[in-house]
Design an enzyme around this catalytic site. Structure first.
Site, mmCIF file in Angstrom:
data_model
loop_
_atom_site.group_PDB
_atom_site.id
_atom_site.type_symbol
_atom_site.label_atom_id
_atom_site.label_comp_id
_atom_site.label_asym_id
_atom_site.label_seq_id
_atom_site.Cartn_x
_atom_site.Cartn_y
_atom_site.Cartn_z
ATOM 1 C CB CYS A 161 -0.941 0.154 0.964
ATOM 2 S SG CYS A 161 -2.136 1.290 0.652
ATOM 3 C CB CYS A 341 -3.545 3.238 -3.835
ATOM 4 S SG CYS A 341 -2.664 3.698 -2.084
HETATM 5 P P1 FAD Z 1 -0.952 -10.931 4.210
HETATM 6 O O1 FAD Z 1 -2.433 -10.485 4.014
HETATM 7 O O2 FAD Z 1 0.020 -9.967 4.858
HETATM 8 O O3 FAD Z 1 -0.769 -12.278 4.595
HETATM 9 C C1 FAD Z 1 0.252 -13.132 4.957
HETATM 10 C C2 FAD Z 1 0.111 -14.365 5.515
HETATM 11 O O4 FAD Z 1 1.256 -15.201 5.544
HETATM 12 C C3 FAD Z 1 -0.069 -14.076 7.075
HETATM 13 O O5 FAD Z 1 -1.222 -14.772 7.501
HETATM 14 C C4 FAD Z 1 1.215 -14.644 7.892
HETATM 15 O O6 FAD Z 1 0.916 -15.169 9.149
HETATM 16 C C5 FAD Z 1 1.598 -15.868 6.926
HETATM 17 N N1 FAD Z 1 2.784 -16.364 6.776
HETATM 18 C C6 FAD Z 1 3.840 -15.451 7.139
HETATM 19 N N2 FAD Z 1 5.083 -16.167 7.043
HETATM 20 C C7 FAD Z 1 4.732 -17.504 7.087
HETATM 21 C C8 FAD Z 1 5.362 -18.792 7.105
HETATM 22 N N3 FAD Z 1 7.051 -18.902 7.355
HETATM 23 N N4 FAD Z 1 4.707 -19.846 6.841
HETATM 24 C C9 FAD Z 1 3.481 -19.601 6.789
HETATM 25 N N5 FAD Z 1 2.623 -18.805 6.599
HETATM 26 C C10 FAD Z 1 3.121 -17.594 6.862
HETATM 27 N N6 FAD Z 1 -4.397 -3.051 0.559
HETATM 28 C C11 FAD Z 1 -5.446 -2.464 -0.159
HETATM 29 O O7 FAD Z 1 -5.974 -3.015 -1.242
HETATM 30 N N7 FAD Z 1 -6.129 -1.156 0.164
HETATM 31 C C12 FAD Z 1 -5.599 -0.446 0.942
HETATM 32 O O8 FAD Z 1 -6.132 0.492 1.522
HETATM 33 C C13 FAD Z 1 -4.564 -0.961 2.150
HETATM 34 N N8 FAD Z 1 -4.012 -0.120 3.132
HETATM 35 C C14 FAD Z 1 -3.090 -0.766 3.659
HETATM 36 C C15 FAD Z 1 -2.494 -0.058 4.687
HETATM 37 C C16 FAD Z 1 -1.621 -0.598 5.769
HETATM 38 C C17 FAD Z 1 -1.302 0.188 6.891
HETATM 39 C C18 FAD Z 1 -1.191 -1.744 5.524
HETATM 40 C C19 FAD Z 1 -0.124 -2.554 6.440
HETATM 41 C C20 FAD Z 1 -1.639 -2.569 4.402
HETATM 42 C C21 FAD Z 1 -2.470 -2.221 3.405
HETATM 43 N N9 FAD Z 1 -2.713 -2.727 2.226
HETATM 44 C C22 FAD Z 1 -3.745 -2.230 1.536
HETATM 45 C C23 FAD Z 1 -2.026 -3.844 1.911
HETATM 46 C C24 FAD Z 1 -2.614 -5.385 1.991
HETATM 47 O O9 FAD Z 1 -2.959 -5.230 3.526
HETATM 48 C C25 FAD Z 1 -1.651 -6.385 1.627
HETATM 49 O O10 FAD Z 1 -1.426 -5.838 0.357
HETATM 50 C C26 FAD Z 1 -2.497 -7.588 1.743
HETATM 51 O O11 FAD Z 1 -2.728 -8.144 2.976
HETATM 52 C C27 FAD Z 1 -1.302 -8.980 0.938
HETATM 53 O O12 FAD Z 1 -1.748 -9.963 1.223
HETATM 54 P P2 FAD Z 1 -0.920 -11.388 1.384
HETATM 55 O O13 FAD Z 1 -1.927 -12.510 1.431
HETATM 56 O O14 FAD Z 1 0.120 -11.196 0.272
HETATM 57 O O15 FAD Z 1 -0.348 -10.907 2.855
#
Ligand code: FAD
Length: 413
Positions: A161, A341
């Protein structure tokens, strides 16, 4: 050893969505999600927590309540990959085997890369919306502040983000404006990069708010150290074609967006590219070397904006391509780089940036409803009232109507 048709590493935004999307398409698949976390967070809500709009608790649900029924939850962390053996190794050396693997453990917030930061987070006016437990402290500091200097930092790209560091600044500025104290607060936005926002179409609307809040933009300023008790922040200033210098600034409050990189166990794995991210074909999201591995979300190297909105489109793309692969066909769905965003420029208005690869604008709404390049009330209502239920009840449930994958145009592997 345990063996599954499909193993998903990470039960975050991407992992839960892809599990549901697979189940919807092929209910008999034997799927496991590996994730050690007890709680799943709706991270896009944290900006709103830091702005005093959402309660932190509203952004968290137990992992167990989100894993689709029929999907096995292996509550452990993956430590290593053995793609030649179709196996992942868990902490404690347990082995889990798969026919097909989906990798989506998100990215690593590298708090330790800024000297002195970890020990002062949550104290001395040092906060960050990038952590569940700290976002409420942002709002506490904003409410308390009457005068002085507030610094907002942005590390080098890529980050998740990319708008979040400046969203924190705008919502804080707006609160101070409404309370009549803005004139006594010096806002500094210190950005390691050289532009306010990567897609230029949105910059004019954002600049109006930078001016409204009287914020000073300091480009090429990369936060390297914080001294909490002295209330000083140190930046390495690396302007193009000049020798780097070191600048130290006092603060009364500082909102830090931490440096971000690929998780360590990904970086050292055979799945990573040179920068450490999972190396995928940016159209099909299939791994470039290993045919039975796909990746989505923040961990992979396609040049899209790392957002939950991107994962919402990627999940059905991956699911569709895996199901096609199981049926013996080639990839059928393509991802166009969509990411979104919602820039919270004031309480009640949002500049809704939506774009794909190369910065191509990809608006979801007709202009008369929401013109993404202008501050919009409708976009705020979308963010405050509609996107959270869409996330919990449509995206994480694999509901097709909100993210139909695009048909792949050219034959690809
Ligand atoms: P995540 O949702 O972070 O999940 C990763 C998962 O993997 C977690 O559950 C973790 O426990 C697990 N994991 C980690 N390591 C391991 C391991 N070794 N073995 C097994 N599991 C593991 N996005 C938007 O679309 N709009 C917004 O307005 C927005 N605002 C944001 C604001 C902030 C402050 C933040 C921090 C993020 C924002 N985002 C936004 C971004 C969004 O949250 C992420 O892009 C999204 O969560 C990514 O998804 P993901 O599944 O890749 O990772």
């Amino acid at each position: 050893d345990a063996k599954y048709d499909i193993v998903i590493v990470g039960g975050g935004a991407g992992g839960i969505a892809v599990a549901s999307s697979l189940q919807v398409r092929s209910p008999d698949l034997d799927i496991a999600i590996v994730d050690p976390a007890e709680i799943h967070y709706y991270q896009p809500g944290w900006t709103m927590v830091g702005g005093g709009v959402f309660k932190a608790q509203d952004t968290a649900k137990t992992m167990g309540s989100l894993i689709p029924s029929g999907v096995k939850w292996i509550k452990a962390a993956v430590a290593a990959f053995e793609p030649e053996n179709d196996a992942v190794i868990l902490d404690g050396c347990r082995v889990v085997k798969y026919d097909r693997l989906v990798v989506c453990p998100g990215l690593k917030l590298d708090w330790g890369a800024v000297d002195g930061l970890e020990e002062t987070l949550g104290r001395n006016g040092v906060t960050s919306n990038y952590r569940y437990d700290l976002a409420p402290y942002t709002w506490e500091l904003v409410q308390r502040m009457k005068h002085g200097r507030a610094i907002f930092t942005q590390p080098p790209m890529p980050i998740k983000c990319a708008g979040a560091p400046q969203k924190a600044m705008y919502l804080s500025g707006d609160a101070w404006y409404r309370r009549g104290v803005l004139k006594d607060i010096d806002i500094q936005f210190n950005n390691a990069g050289g532009v306010l926002f990567g897609v230029k179409d949105y910059v004019p609307a954002l600049m109006k708010y930078v001016e409204k809040y009287g914020a000073t933009l300091n480009f090429f300023h990369n936060l390297v150290a914080i001294d909490g008790s002295a209330k000083t922040a140190t930046f390495k200033v690396s302007k193009p074609d000049t020798e780097p210098t070191i600048v130290t600034m006092d603060f009364d409050m500082i909102h830090v967006c931490p440096p971000q990189k690929a998780p360590d166990f990904i970086r050292v794995s055979p799945l990573a590219d040179e920068a450490g991210w999972v190396d995928v074909d940016q159209t099909t999201l299939r791994h470039k070397t290993y045919d039975n591995i796909w990746s989505l979300g923040d961990v992979m190297n396609a040049p899209n904006a790392k957002t939950a909105a991107a994962a919402r489109k990627q999940a059905p793309t991956v699911a569709e391509n895996i199901v096609a692969d199981i049926a013996g066909g080639s990839a059928v769905a393509q991802y166009d780089g969509y990411g979104s965003c919602p820039l919270t420029v004031e309480r009640g208005k949002i500049v809704l940036a939506e774009f794909g690869y190369g910065g191509a604008l990809k608006p979801s709404f007709p202009k008369f409803l929401i013109d993404g390049t202008k501050p919009s009330r409708a976009a705020w209502i979308l963010k405050e009232k509609m996107l959270p239920p869409i996330y919990w009840w449509a995206m994480l449930k694999g509901k097709e109507w909100m993210a139909k994958p695009e048909r792949l145009q050219v034959a690809s592997r």
